[in-house]
Design a protein around this motif. Structure first.
Motif, PDB file in Angstrom:
ATOM      1  N   HIS A  16       0.879  -0.929  -0.008  1.00  0.00           N
ATOM      2  CA  HIS A  16      -0.296  -0.066   0.063  1.00  0.00           C
ATOM      3  C   HIS A  16       0.819   1.318   0.189  1.00  0.00           C
ATOM      4  CE1 HIS A  16      -2.909   3.147   1.775  1.00  0.00           C
ATOM      5  NE2 HIS A  16      -3.617   2.264   0.921  1.00  0.00           N
ATOM      6  N   ARG A  17       2.003   1.351   0.748  1.00  0.00           N
ATOM      7  CA  ARG A  17       2.876   2.412   0.691  1.00  0.00           C
ATOM      8  C   ARG A  17       3.548   2.574  -0.403  1.00  0.00           C
ATOM      9  NH1 ARG A  17       7.076   3.665   5.817  1.00  0.00           N
ATOM     10  NH2 ARG A  17       4.870   4.042   6.522  1.00  0.00           N
ATOM     11  N   THR A  53       2.008   6.149  -7.062  1.00  0.00           N
ATOM     12  CA  THR A  53       0.904   7.186  -7.530  1.00  0.00           C
ATOM     13  C   THR A  53       1.192   8.592  -7.461  1.00  0.00           C
ATOM     14  OG1 THR A  53      -0.780   5.330  -6.592  1.00  0.00           O
ATOM     15  CG2 THR A  53      -1.658   7.599  -7.057  1.00  0.00           C
ATOM     16  N   VAL A  74       1.408  10.986 -10.779  1.00  0.00           N
ATOM     17  CA  VAL A  74       0.337  11.852 -10.947  1.00  0.00           C
ATOM     18  C   VAL A  74       0.983  13.081 -11.865  1.00  0.00           C
ATOM     19  CG1 VAL A  74      -0.694  13.877  -9.877  1.00  0.00           C
ATOM     20  CG2 VAL A  74      -1.325  11.536  -9.264  1.00  0.00           C
ATOM     21  N   HIS A 132      -3.890   0.968  -4.499  1.00  0.00           N
ATOM     22  CA  HIS A 132      -3.991   2.045  -3.291  1.00  0.00           C
ATOM     23  C   HIS A 132      -5.559   2.322  -3.063  1.00  0.00           C
ATOM     24  CE1 HIS A 132      -1.842   4.759  -0.951  1.00  0.00           C
ATOM     25  NE2 HIS A 132      -2.755   5.687  -1.140  1.00  0.00           N
ATOM     26  N   GLY A 168      -6.702   1.012   0.363  1.00  0.00           N
ATOM     27  CA  GLY A 168      -7.166   2.511   1.255  1.00  0.00           C
ATOM     28  C   GLY A 168      -8.214   2.342   1.740  1.00  0.00           C
ATOM     29  N   VAL A 169      -9.479   1.863   1.031  1.00  0.00           N
ATOM     30  CA  VAL A 169     -10.704   1.721   1.626  1.00  0.00           C
ATOM     31  C   VAL A 169     -10.800   0.718   2.638  1.00  0.00           C
ATOM     32  CG1 VAL A 169     -13.171   0.942   1.193  1.00  0.00           C
ATOM     33  CG2 VAL A 169     -11.782   2.633  -0.425  1.00  0.00           C
ATOM     34  N   HIS A 217      -8.375  -0.051   4.659  1.00  0.00           N
ATOM     35  CA  HIS A 217      -7.512   0.613   5.566  1.00  0.00           C
ATOM     36  C   HIS A 217      -8.589   1.542   6.579  1.00  0.00           C
ATOM     37  CE1 HIS A 217      -4.535   2.376   8.037  1.00  0.00           C
ATOM     38  NE2 HIS A 217      -3.415   1.489   7.213  1.00  0.00           N
TER      39      HIS A 217
END
Ligand code: HEM
Length: 133
Positions: free
Chosen positions: A35-36, A42, A46, A89, A93-94, A96
């Motif tokens: 995730h990190r 990301t 971007v 992510h 993330g959700v 998390h």
């Protein structure tokens, strides 16, 4: 215990396991590390994607240059990786955020929710491939 010429006194001899081949991370730890990693991917991508968007919107020639850049297999593969990292992510993330609300905090539900999240990301990765190619 001998430590670079000095003798260090230890109260109890502690078990030592430095055989990295026998150390296994739990699935939840692997999900957290990834995730990190996906957050950093990301973040970096971007900036590149915004530059590409700016180029494509600058003029008809700019659009042609952007389309030309994206037209190679390598760039498409990188774009697929970036999209997959973004999906990873978001999905993890959700999960998390749900854990922050008190769900999936036990080991068994934590592992189950990780497996479900991985399955969702796998489906989204196939979808990302369809978008890119
Ligand atoms: C441009 C979009 C995004 C970027 C660049 C980004 C980047 C990052 C980075 C670098 C971290 C720190 C990871 C760490 O230190 O462990 C992070 C954490 C986090 N992100 Fe994102 N993120 C983005 C979008 C999102 C979205 C859409 C969600 C929706 C669920 C999300 C949820 C989270 C959560 C919950 C954390 C905290 C994880 C933790 O505490 O371990 N992020 N993000």
């Amino acid at each position: 215990m001998e430590l670079s010429g000095q003798t260090v006194k230890v109260n109890k001899p502690r078990p030592v396991n430095l055989d990295l081949q026998t150390i296994r991370f739990p699935l939840t730890a692997i999900a957290s590390i990834l995730h990190r990693v996906s957050g950093v991917i990301t973040f970096v991508s971007v900036a590149i994607l915004l530059w590409l968007l700016g180029l494509s919107l600058s003029s008809p020639e700019g659009f042609a240059s952007a389309a030309n850049i994206v037209d190679s297999f390598f760039v498409k593969f990188v774009l697929w990786g970036v999209l997959t990292a973004l999906f990873y992510h978001i999905v993890l993330g959700v999960r998390h955020l749900l854990m922050d609300m008190g769900y999936f905090e036990e080991m068994d539900t934590g592992i189950a929710s990780t497996k479900v999240s991985f399955a969702i990301v796998a489906v989204l990765a196939i979808f990302a491939g369809g978008l890119v190619w």
